[in-house]
Design a protein around this motif. Structure first.
Motif, short mmCIF file in Angstrom:
data_model
loop_
_atom_site.label_atom_id
_atom_site.label_comp_id
_atom_site.label_asym_id
_atom_site.label_seq_id
_atom_site.Cartn_x
_atom_site.Cartn_y
_atom_site.Cartn_z
N HIS A 1 0.75 -1.33 -0.09
CA HIS A 1 -0.12 0.08 0.04
C HIS A 1 0.69 1.10 -0.22
O HIS A 1 0.59 2.06 -0.86
N ALA A 2 1.91 1.19 0.76
CA ALA A 2 2.97 2.22 0.88
C ALA A 2 3.37 2.68 -0.32
O ALA A 2 3.55 3.86 -0.87
N ARG A 3 3.67 1.75 -1.37
CA ARG A 3 4.35 1.75 -2.45
C ARG A 3 3.23 2.56 -3.53
O ARG A 3 3.56 3.38 -4.24
N TRP A 4 2.13 1.76 -3.37
CA TRP A 4 1.25 2.41 -4.36
C TRP A 4 0.82 3.66 -4.11
O TRP A 4 0.63 4.72 -5.03
N PHE A 5 0.64 4.29 -2.82
CA PHE A 5 0.22 5.65 -2.22
C PHE A 5 1.33 6.57 -2.59
O PHE A 5 0.89 7.77 -2.66
N ALA A 6 2.72 5.94 -2.95
CA ALA A 6 3.55 6.95 -3.24
C ALA A 6 3.53 7.24 -4.77
O ALA A 6 4.30 8.14 -5.26
N ARG B 1 -4.06 1.86 8.53
CA ARG B 1 -5.31 1.73 7.30
C ARG B 1 -5.48 0.45 7.01
O ARG B 1 -6.30 -0.31 6.75
N VAL B 2 -4.24 -0.46 6.80
CA VAL B 2 -4.59 -1.76 6.38
C VAL B 2 -4.83 -2.72 7.79
O VAL B 2 -5.85 -3.50 7.41
N ALA B 3 -4.54 -2.54 8.53
CA ALA B 3 -4.80 -3.20 10.01
C ALA B 3 -6.55 -2.95 10.24
O ALA B 3 -7.24 -4.12 10.46
N GLU B 4 -7.01 -1.82 9.86
CA GLU B 4 -8.51 -1.68 10.17
C GLU B 4 -9.35 -2.71 9.08
O GLU B 4 -10.41 -2.87 9.28
N GLY B 5 -8.49 -3.12 8.03
CA GLY B 5 -9.36 -3.81 6.89
C GLY B 5 -9.33 -5.15 7.25
O GLY B 5 -9.72 -6.06 6.64
N THR B 6 -8.52 -5.68 8.46
CA THR B 6 -8.31 -7.14 8.84
C THR B 6 -9.68 -7.57 9.61
O THR B 6 -9.50 -8.79 9.90
N ARG B 7 -10.53 -6.63 9.97
CA ARG B 7 -11.57 -7.05 10.80
C ARG B 7 -12.74 -6.89 10.07
O ARG B 7 -13.53 -5.91 10.13
#
Lengths: 173, 175
Positions: free
Chosen positions: B21-26, B48-54
């Protein structure tokens, strides 16, 4: 207090809860609003208590006549990205005995004027049931433009379309 | 969770996806069409990624893997559904720009909508596209999305106002 020709907008007060409780439980009055579940007196009290300080992200108002009769509520909210200067509009004038007197049109004008002049909005948008032609006529009268029909957007004993409408700064009539 | 479809597989987000994600957002070409405006720190991306794991009914996110290499190429999400209306908003982000134009965006759109209709029981999926993002609009149309209207000046980005298209797909319309 923000003054229109027929109505005024003010911050919701705890004393509004009892009358809003009566009005919002009138099934005929809320049929066009998507209110699904009965609302308790306590829920109304919580609602007004939580909205006593209108702000950019959540500007909810009590709508009353110049004589002080509470007609319902309205608001501009969901301004998630202030960069976009766009808000969702909601209006619920739920005293059926006061319909067809021009209060809806004046509330829309007053609220949108507030949004543009005080909140510096660029765009105000709303979703309305496609079947709610009475409301759509009022929105068009003050300048709102139909932009989209969201097909089968909500369930109410069958699937129904919603209409997306918007008003940009400079378009208010 | 792994949901295998043509060209791509959807799987649940994992903390290790944060580096992708960090690479894409850059990549400014990737973020140009996203609501994202401000640079994110690595911690913020990880959060952000962690929020998506639930996952829940109202918030399901997926990491998109290319079937041929197994590499993460983007992410999708179905957000905001209520049980009464069963209508979710779709996000599709194909972060690997070197893979644009090869059908992964269309495949990820199809797979995510198929999952939404078949597994979640959605009735409708909708999305907002920048009106001038022809590449994305074409991918959504290929999957069966219908342009339902055009919202004027809905987004301010990169120094100007942008119109957005509202696109909708009903259960049974997915192609």
């Amino acid at each position: 207090m923000y003054l229109g020709a027929l109505v005024r907008l003010r911050a919701p007060e705890p004393r509004d809860a009892d009358r809003l409780y009566e009005l919002f439980n009138d099934a005929g009055a809320v049929a066009g609003l998507g209110v699904r579940y009965p609302v308790s007196r306590q829920a109304e009290l919580d609602w007004v208590t939580g909205r006593g300080t209108p702000s950019y992200g959540s500007a909810h108002f009590a709508v009353e006549t110049h004589d002080g009769l509470l007609l319902g509520t309205c608001g501009l909210f969901d301004t998630e990205w202030p960069e976009n200067r766009s808000a969702q509009l909601g209006i619920a004038l739920v005293d059926r005995s006061q319909w067809d007197k021009g209060y809806g049109t004046d509330t829309m004008r007053t609220l949108c004027r507030f949004g543009f002049e005080q909140m510096n909005l660029h765009r105000i948008e709303l979703l309305v049931f496609a079947s709610h032609t009475r409301a759509i006529r009022v929105y068009e009268k003050v300048g709102f433009v139909r932009e989209a029909v969201a097909r089968q957007k909500h369930w109410n004993a069958g699937w129904h379309d919603d209409v997306l409408m918007s008003l940009l700064e400079g378009e208010l009539r | 969770m792994r949901y295998v479809a043509d060209l791509v597989t959807l799987r649940s987000p994992e903390p290790g996806d944060a580096e992708h994600h960090a690479r894409w957002f850059a990549d400014p070409e990737v973020t140009r069409t996203l609501a994202l405006r401000y640079p994110l720190s690595p911690d913020a991306v990880a959060q952000r990624v962690a929020e998506g794991t639930r996952p829940s009914f109202a918030d399901r996110r997926f990491t998109v893997l290319a079937n041929d290499t197994g590499a993460a190429v983007g992410y999708t999400a179905l957000k905001g559904a209520t049980p009464e209306n069963r209508d979710a908003e779709l996000d599709v982000v194909l972060g690997e720009r070197s893979l644009w134009g090869r059908g992964y965006g269309t495949a990820a759109t199809r797979a995510t909508c198929r999952y939404g209709f078949d597994r979640v029981g959605l009735h409708r999926v909708h999305l907002w596209a920048l009106a001038d993002d022809a590449r994305a609009v074409r991918a959504y149309e290929r999957a069966g999305f219908v342009t339902e209207g055009r919202a004027r000046d809905r987004i301010f980005k990169d120094g100007r106002w942008h119109d957005c298209l509202l696109m909708g797909l009903l259960a049974g319309e997915l192609r």
